[in-house]
Design a protein around this motif. Structure first.
Motif, PDB file in Angstrom:
ATOM      1  N   PRO A  10       0.833  -1.209   0.000  1.00 49.30           N
ATOM      2  CA  PRO A  10       0.000   0.000   0.000  1.00 49.30           C
ATOM      3  C   PRO A  10       0.866   1.258   0.000  1.00 49.30           C
ATOM      4  CG  PRO A  10      -0.788  -1.581   1.635  1.00 49.30           C
ATOM      5  CD  PRO A  10       0.542  -2.077   1.162  1.00 49.30           C
ATOM      6  N   ALA A  11       0.390   2.294  -0.668  1.00 43.33           N
ATOM      7  CA  ALA A  11       1.154   3.537  -0.757  1.00 43.33           C
ATOM      8  C   ALA A  11       1.405   4.147   0.617  1.00 43.33           C
ATOM      9  CB  ALA A  11       0.416   4.530  -1.659  1.00 43.33           C
ATOM     10  N   ALA A  12       0.402   4.085   1.495  1.00 42.38           N
ATOM     11  CA  ALA A  12       0.568   4.686   2.823  1.00 42.38           C
ATOM     12  C   ALA A  12       1.676   3.988   3.604  1.00 42.38           C
ATOM     13  CB  ALA A  12      -0.752   4.621   3.588  1.00 42.38           C
ATOM     14  N   ARG A  13       1.704   2.649   3.534  1.00 38.51           N
ATOM     15  CA  ARG A  13       2.729   1.917   4.268  1.00 38.51           C
ATOM     16  C   ARG A  13       4.117   2.185   3.694  1.00 38.51           C
ATOM     17  NH1 ARG A  13       1.955  -2.459   7.358  1.00 38.51           N
ATOM     18  NH2 ARG A  13       0.061  -1.296   7.852  1.00 38.51           N
ATOM     19  N   ALA A  14       4.227   2.196   2.379  1.00 41.43           N
ATOM     20  CA  ALA A  14       5.526   2.492   1.754  1.00 41.43           C
ATOM     21  C   ALA A  14       5.992   3.890   2.126  1.00 41.43           C
ATOM     22  CB  ALA A  14       5.418   2.354   0.240  1.00 41.43           C
ATOM     23  N   GLY A  15       5.064   4.853   2.130  1.00 46.75           N
ATOM     24  CA  GLY A  15       5.414   6.221   2.497  1.00 46.75           C
ATOM     25  C   GLY A  15       5.903   6.322   3.937  1.00 46.75           C
ATOM     26  N   GLU A  16       5.291   5.575   4.849  1.00 47.13           N
ATOM     27  CA  GLU A  16       5.715   5.584   6.248  1.00 47.13           C
ATOM     28  C   GLU A  16       7.134   5.031   6.401  1.00 47.13           C
ATOM     29  OE1 GLU A  16       2.835   3.223   8.197  1.00 47.13           O
ATOM     30  OE2 GLU A  16       1.202   4.669   7.986  1.00 47.13           O
TER      31      GLU A  16
END
Length: 475
Positions: A45-51
């Motif tokens: 997921p984009a959110a997890r990668a961003g974190e």
């Protein structure tokens, strides 16, 4: 086979040991490129990668190292996030999808200027019109003033259709530029060109659903003679599904991942120029996709992958060919046809809007969703790829030209020029449009060329030509 999240965490962990005036423990922008690939392919997921990426910023900043926020360092790019959001099921009504397309040219008198309507596309939100004016020999300042005057006068157009409907042109929907081209005498000729959206007037609903209700449009200003353009129904041509050019989505992604140049760099006022180690970044992404099992170890896409570059195709054009890719307002012979051919995709929407032939330079206009712009190497967002094979057996790659996309609806349109040039004896193309996950094709006649009487692609049925095979894995 490793877990994508665990792999990205392990890849970025050495950044915590970064020290000022020492080489970074991770090649700059390799982690971002890996994260982008994982997100684009639905592996993370984009959110997890961003974190995971953002968690390393404090350590780098504490070590006195620069983190370029403006160039997307240690973040997932907005275009990648937008693409993933757009891959959700499309809304019931796509606002910009072409329902029918009319080909010009139709000349319309506009105050002190002549306007040439080149395309009129019927969509659920209204009529999208492309235009150009006559080429004029003047200086750039006067040309700019003329372009602004044309944009103002376009909003005064009276537009009606055969059903009695009327259309308005909001000022915000008019977009135009003045393009310059060199004349035979060496002087610069300025051509106004652009497009606008004509929306239904009060009390008139726009076209919805399948076949368009509008058969023609008339354009006029004041008491001037109206100019009429016919709106044909969508073209009825053979279409079908195909396999993408590589067996897996990750292989398709890697096939598009070559940098524009071996010595590629990015930068901003904040960071200055940042030179990228392109070979190391390509190796990092290929290695990551191998490690998580997205790419098979015997894939042919891996052969020589670190040595590939994707140079700007326009650099290979001759002066004649370059001129033919921008013939608005010129006297070069042009043949065009409106199509509105919807392709049978399951996870995307794609419509071949039209086809244009400028001698041997042939292009198609494609509508698609999801379509995002702004992804630059190494955080690419490959949305649609176009290829073709003509009825003489020559394969062609669709090289991208001008494109635009809506940030809110993730709908876009773009021109693809077929390269190498389509030989004059070719009369038909089998055009294939691909995403990372699926592909579809349509047989399209090249306008202005007489079809062969003895043989054409359609006579071969739905079989792909022998030299249009998928890529195979190496042994």
């Amino acid at each position: 086979m490793e877990d994508p999240e665990a792999y990205l965490r392990a890849l970025t962990a050495p950044l915590a040991q970064a020290r000022e005036r020492e080489p970074r423990p991770v090649v700059r922008f390799s982690a971002e490129a890996v994260a982008n690939a994982f997100v684009m392919l639905g592996l993370l997921p984009a959110a997890r990668a961003g974190e995971i990426l953002a968690a390393q910023r404090p350590a780098l900043q504490a070590a006195g190292l620069q983190v370029g926020a403006e160039i997307g360092e240690l973040s997932v790019s907005p275009s990648t996030r937008g693409f993933c959001q757009a891959r959700a099921p499309a809304p019931a009504s796509l606002q910009r999808i072409p329902l029918a397309v009319a080909a010009g040219p139709v000349r319309c008198r506009l105050g002190g200027h002549d306007l040439v309507i080149t395309w009129a596309t019927l969509t659920p939100e209204g009529i999208r019109v492309s235009y150009h004016g006559d080429a004029k020999d003047s200086d750039s300042q006067r040309a700019r003033a003329a372009g602004e005057e044309i944009a103002r006068q376009i909003t005064e157009l009276s537009i009606t259709d055969d059903t009695g409907g009327t259309y308005l042109v909001p000022a915000r929907s008019v977009h135009g530029i003045m393009s310059g081209r060199r004349s035979a005498s060496g002087r610069t000729l300025w051509v106004p060109e652009g497009g606008f959206l004509a929306v239904p007037g009060p009390g008139h609903a726009s076209s919805r659903g399948g076949r368009p209700a509008v058969r023609w449009l008339e354009f006029s200003v004041g008491s001037g003679q109206p100019a009429r353009i016919q709106i044909p129904p969508p073209s009825s041509v053979p279409t079908g599904t195909a396999q993408p050019s590589w067996p897996t989505p990750a292989e398709c992604y890697l096939a598009e991942f070559a940098p524009p140049a071996a010595d590629w760099s990015i930068g901003s006022a904040e960071t200055g120029t940042v030179e990228l180690d392109t070979a190391a970044i390509v190796a990092a992404v290929a290695g990551a996709l191998l490690a998580v099992g997205a790419v098979p170890p015997d894939s042919a896409v891996l052969t020589g992958i670190q040595d590939r570059v994707r140079r700007d195709w326009r650099l290979t054009l001759s002066d004649r060919q370059l001129a033919l890719t921008g013939t608005q307002g010129s006297h070069e012979p042009t043949a065009s046809a409106g199509l509105a051919v919807r392709l049978p995709f399951n996870q995307a929407t794609a419509v071949i809007e039209n086809i244009t032939a400028h001698q041997d330079m042939v292009s198609v206009q494609l509508y698609g969703r999801p379509w995002v712009l702004g992804g630059s190497w190494p955080t690419i967002t490959p949305c649609f790829q176009v290829t073709a094979i003509d009825d003489t057996g020559v394969p062609h790659e669709g090289k991208p030209g001008n494109a635009s996309a809506s940030i809110s609806t993730h709908e876009g349109t773009g021109t693809f020029w077929f390269w190498p040039p389509v030989p004059p004896q070719a009369t038909q193309l089998r055009v294939t449009v691909s995403t990372l996950w699926e592909a579809a094709w349509a047989f399209i006649d090249i306008p202005g060329r007489l079809p062969h009487t003895a043989k054409c692609l359609r006579s071969c049925g739905k079989r792909a030509p022998a030299n249009a095979q998928r890529h195979r894995r190496s042994n």
